[in-house]
Write a protein that holds these residues in place. Structure first.
Motif, mmCIF file in Angstrom:
data_model
loop_
_atom_site.group_PDB
_atom_site.id
_atom_site.type_symbol
_atom_site.label_atom_id
_atom_site.label_comp_id
_atom_site.label_asym_id
_atom_site.label_seq_id
_atom_site.Cartn_x
_atom_site.Cartn_y
_atom_site.Cartn_z
ATOM 1 N N HIS A 1 -5.022 -15.009 17.629
ATOM 2 C CA HIS A 1 -5.176 -14.029 18.707
ATOM 3 C C HIS A 1 -6.384 -13.118 18.447
ATOM 4 C CE1 HIS A 1 -1.442 -14.553 21.097
ATOM 5 N NE2 HIS A 1 -0.955 -15.003 19.951
ATOM 6 N N PRO A 2 -7.558 -13.459 18.972
ATOM 7 C CA PRO A 2 -8.716 -12.585 18.794
ATOM 8 C C PRO A 2 -8.567 -11.239 19.479
ATOM 9 C CG PRO A 2 -9.219 -14.365 20.334
ATOM 10 C CD PRO A 2 -7.894 -14.684 19.716
ATOM 11 N N GLU A 3 -7.669 -11.160 20.460
ATOM 12 C CA GLU A 3 -7.499 -9.932 21.241
ATOM 13 C C GLU A 3 -6.466 -8.975 20.640
ATOM 14 O OE1 GLU A 3 -3.960 -12.257 22.682
ATOM 15 O OE2 GLU A 3 -5.913 -12.644 21.755
ATOM 16 N N TYR A 4 -5.623 -9.452 19.743
ATOM 17 C CA TYR A 4 -4.541 -8.633 19.207
ATOM 18 C C TYR A 4 -5.033 -7.576 18.218
ATOM 19 C CZ TYR A 4 -0.298 -11.091 20.827
ATOM 20 O OH TYR A 4 0.735 -11.608 21.567
ATOM 21 N N THR A 5 -4.317 -6.470 18.196
ATOM 22 C CA THR A 5 -4.452 -5.474 17.142
ATOM 23 C C THR A 5 -3.207 -5.559 16.256
ATOM 24 O OG1 THR A 5 -3.463 -3.847 18.622
ATOM 25 C CG2 THR A 5 -5.869 -3.907 18.520
ATOM 26 N N LYS A 6 -3.282 -4.983 15.079
ATOM 27 C CA LYS A 6 -2.159 -5.088 14.142
ATOM 28 C C LYS A 6 -0.903 -4.402 14.661
ATOM 29 C CE LYS A 6 -3.066 -4.596 9.718
ATOM 30 N NZ LYS A 6 -3.657 -4.133 8.425
ATOM 31 N N ASP A 7 -1.069 -3.322 15.428
ATOM 32 C CA ASP A 7 0.116 -2.641 15.950
ATOM 33 C C ASP A 7 0.835 -3.485 16.996
ATOM 34 O OD1 ASP A 7 -2.295 -1.802 17.553
ATOM 35 O OD2 ASP A 7 -0.739 -0.934 18.814
ATOM 36 N N ILE A 8 0.072 -4.263 17.781
ATOM 37 C CA ILE A 8 0.695 -5.161 18.761
ATOM 38 C C ILE A 8 1.538 -6.207 18.039
ATOM 39 C CG2 ILE A 8 0.249 -6.975 20.464
ATOM 40 C CD1 ILE A 8 -2.136 -5.357 21.441
ATOM 41 N N LEU A 9 0.970 -6.802 16.988
ATOM 42 C CA LEU A 9 1.721 -7.806 16.237
ATOM 43 C C LEU A 9 2.940 -7.187 15.566
ATOM 44 C CD1 LEU A 9 2.092 -10.657 15.175
ATOM 45 C CD2 LEU A 9 0.627 -10.047 13.232
ATOM 46 N N SER A 10 2.795 -6.000 14.995
ATOM 47 C CA SER A 10 3.915 -5.337 14.336
ATOM 48 C C SER A 10 5.080 -5.148 15.304
ATOM 49 C CB SER A 10 3.463 -3.986 13.775
ATOM 50 O OG SER A 10 4.529 -3.331 13.119
ATOM 51 N N ASN A 11 4.782 -4.755 16.541
ATOM 52 C CA ASN A 11 5.826 -4.587 17.545
ATOM 53 C C ASN A 11 6.469 -5.927 17.909
ATOM 54 O OD1 ASN A 11 6.291 -4.542 20.846
ATOM 55 N ND2 ASN A 11 7.126 -2.749 19.787
ATOM 56 N N ILE A 12 5.663 -6.982 17.987
ATOM 57 C CA ILE A 12 6.203 -8.312 18.277
ATOM 58 C C ILE A 12 7.149 -8.756 17.167
ATOM 59 C CG2 ILE A 12 5.612 -10.770 18.472
ATOM 60 C CD1 ILE A 12 3.073 -9.920 19.934
ATOM 61 N N ILE A 13 6.750 -8.521 15.921
ATOM 62 C CA ILE A 13 7.605 -8.895 14.790
ATOM 63 C C ILE A 13 8.950 -8.182 14.872
ATOM 64 C CG2 ILE A 13 7.863 -8.784 12.281
ATOM 65 C CD1 ILE A 13 4.816 -9.148 12.074
ATOM 66 N N ASP A 14 8.928 -6.894 15.212
ATOM 67 C CA ASP A 14 10.183 -6.146 15.378
ATOM 68 C C ASP A 14 11.057 -6.777 16.447
ATOM 69 O OD1 ASP A 14 9.573 -4.281 13.429
ATOM 70 O OD2 ASP A 14 8.723 -2.825 14.848
ATOM 71 N N ARG A 15 10.447 -7.147 17.579
ATOM 72 C CA ARG A 15 11.229 -7.737 18.670
ATOM 73 C C ARG A 15 11.773 -9.106 18.294
ATOM 74 N NH1 ARG A 15 8.061 -8.750 22.980
ATOM 75 N NH2 ARG A 15 6.089 -7.931 22.198
ATOM 76 N N LEU A 16 11.006 -9.892 17.545
ATOM 77 C CA LEU A 16 11.476 -11.204 17.089
ATOM 78 C C LEU A 16 12.671 -11.056 16.158
ATOM 79 C CD1 LEU A 16 8.073 -13.022 16.397
ATOM 80 C CD2 LEU A 16 9.694 -13.546 18.229
ATOM 81 N N ALA A 17 12.628 -10.024 15.312
ATOM 82 C CA ALA A 17 13.756 -9.784 14.399
ATOM 83 C C ALA A 17 14.978 -9.289 15.157
ATOM 84 C CB ALA A 17 13.339 -8.773 13.334
ATOM 85 N N ASN A 18 14.753 -8.423 16.130
ATOM 86 C CA ASN A 18 15.870 -7.844 16.885
ATOM 87 C C ASN A 18 16.594 -8.873 17.747
ATOM 88 O OD1 ASN A 18 15.472 -5.295 15.808
ATOM 89 N ND2 ASN A 18 14.119 -4.638 17.473
ATOM 90 N N ASN A 19 15.864 -9.887 18.228
ATOM 91 C CA ASN A 19 16.536 -10.916 19.040
ATOM 92 C C ASN A 19 16.863 -12.177 18.227
ATOM 93 O OD1 ASN A 19 14.178 -12.494 18.875
ATOM 94 N ND2 ASN A 19 13.440 -11.851 20.893
ATOM 95 N N ASN A 20 16.776 -12.039 16.893
ATOM 96 C CA ASN A 20 17.159 -13.103 15.953
ATOM 97 C C ASN A 20 16.308 -14.356 16.049
ATOM 98 O OD1 ASN A 20 19.377 -11.612 14.831
ATOM 99 N ND2 ASN A 20 20.563 -12.086 16.672
ATOM 100 N N SER A 21 15.079 -14.202 16.520
ATOM 101 C CA SER A 21 14.155 -15.334 16.523
ATOM 102 C C SER A 21 13.632 -15.619 15.119
ATOM 103 C CB SER A 21 12.981 -15.057 17.469
ATOM 104 O OG SER A 21 13.419 -14.994 18.812
ATOM 105 N N VAL A 22 13.574 -14.580 14.297
ATOM 106 C CA VAL A 22 13.237 -14.737 12.878
ATOM 107 C C VAL A 22 14.225 -13.906 12.070
ATOM 108 C CG1 VAL A 22 10.776 -15.101 13.342
ATOM 109 C CG2 VAL A 22 11.596 -12.788 12.849
#
Length: 264
Positions: free
Chosen positions: A203-224
């Motif tokens: 993702h050339p467009e992503y910033t680290k804070d965007i990814l950090s939020n995605i990781i939180d959401r993936l954990a919260n919905n048990n995707s990881v």
């Protein structure tokens, strides 16, 4: 359809680009950036251009009779599988086949990279090594077939760091495609077809804070698993920054109509 940019170019001609959005805005991105469209505009758009947004994930597509008006197209990432058979994904594949036949400039990001591959005859599926979340150093192949892709950089770098967020990958590129970057985890990080198709797994467009939020959401919905998410966030904090400026230059160089010729 949403349109961004109403400023005329000096020549009186307005360059027009098309954003094919395959994901819906998260609450975080809406609050902080005003939506993913704005994230892409900040990374790829320049003054004097017009960008049209089509939310293909919701079945919104450009008119086939209007495709000739666009100088280039960008396909976003998505939580959906590029090998899925949802109607909008099948329709997107047909659109991409049409753009390829027209030799329109197209950049695919993450899901966009994968669906480009699928549409044009390659193979995609689940990544053999599972999720890739975080910063990843990708290696650029030597003797690039289209070396002026990096013409705006002082020299072709042997490697670049990019933000990754995917559990699918390209298994086999389409006939006529050339792999131009790879990593320890993913064999096809970038591919090109001629001078008009470019796929980028990261993702050339992503910033680290965007990814950090995605990781939180993936954990919260048990995707990881939560332990995996915590480790990914920890590594994200200590691993520096991605080479965003270089990626933005590469994408703009490709998308904005720079003539690309082989180095011989």
């Amino acid at each position: 359809m949403v349109t961004a940019g109403d400023q005329e170019m000096v020549s009186g001609e307005k360059k027009r680009y098309c954003m094919l959005m395959a994901a819906r805005d998260s609450e975080y991105v809406k609050k902080v950036y005003g939506g993913y469209f704005n994230v892409f505009l900040k990374a790829f758009a320049e003054e004097g251009e017009e960008w049209d947004l089509f939310n293909v994930v919701d079945g919104e597509f450009p008119d086939m009779d209007e495709l000739y008006k666009y100088h280039g197209f960008v396909i976003s990432g998505s939580p959906y599988d590029a090998y899925g058979n949802e109607l909008w994904i099948l329709k997107l594949c047909f659109l991409l086949q049409t753009l390829d036949a027209m030799e329109k400039k197209v950049i695919g990001i993450c899901f966009g990279h994968q669906v480009l591959c699928r549409a044009l005859g390659g193979k995609v599926g689940k990544a053999n090594d599972g999720w890739d979340l975080g910063l990843r150093k990708i290696s650029i192949v030597e003797d690039l077939p289209l070396c002026s892709l990096f013409g705006v950089l002082e020299e072709i770098p042997p490697s670049l760091t990019i933000i990754e967020c995917h559990q699918d990958e390209v298994w086999e590129v389409p006939l006529g495609a050339e792999v131009i970057a790879f990593s320890e985890q993913t064999g096809v990080e970038m591919f090109v077809i001629g001078d008009h198709i470019l796929g980028i797994q990261g993702h050339p467009e992503y910033t680290k804070d965007i990814l950090s939020n995605i990781i939180d959401r993936l954990a919260n919905n048990n995707s990881v698993q939560k332990e995996f998410a915590e480790d990914a966030k920890s590594r994200l904090e200590i691993n520096g920054e991605p080479d965003r400026k270089s990626w933005e230059k590469i994408c703009k160089n490709f998308l904005k109509g720079v003539v690309i010729t082989p180095p011989y």
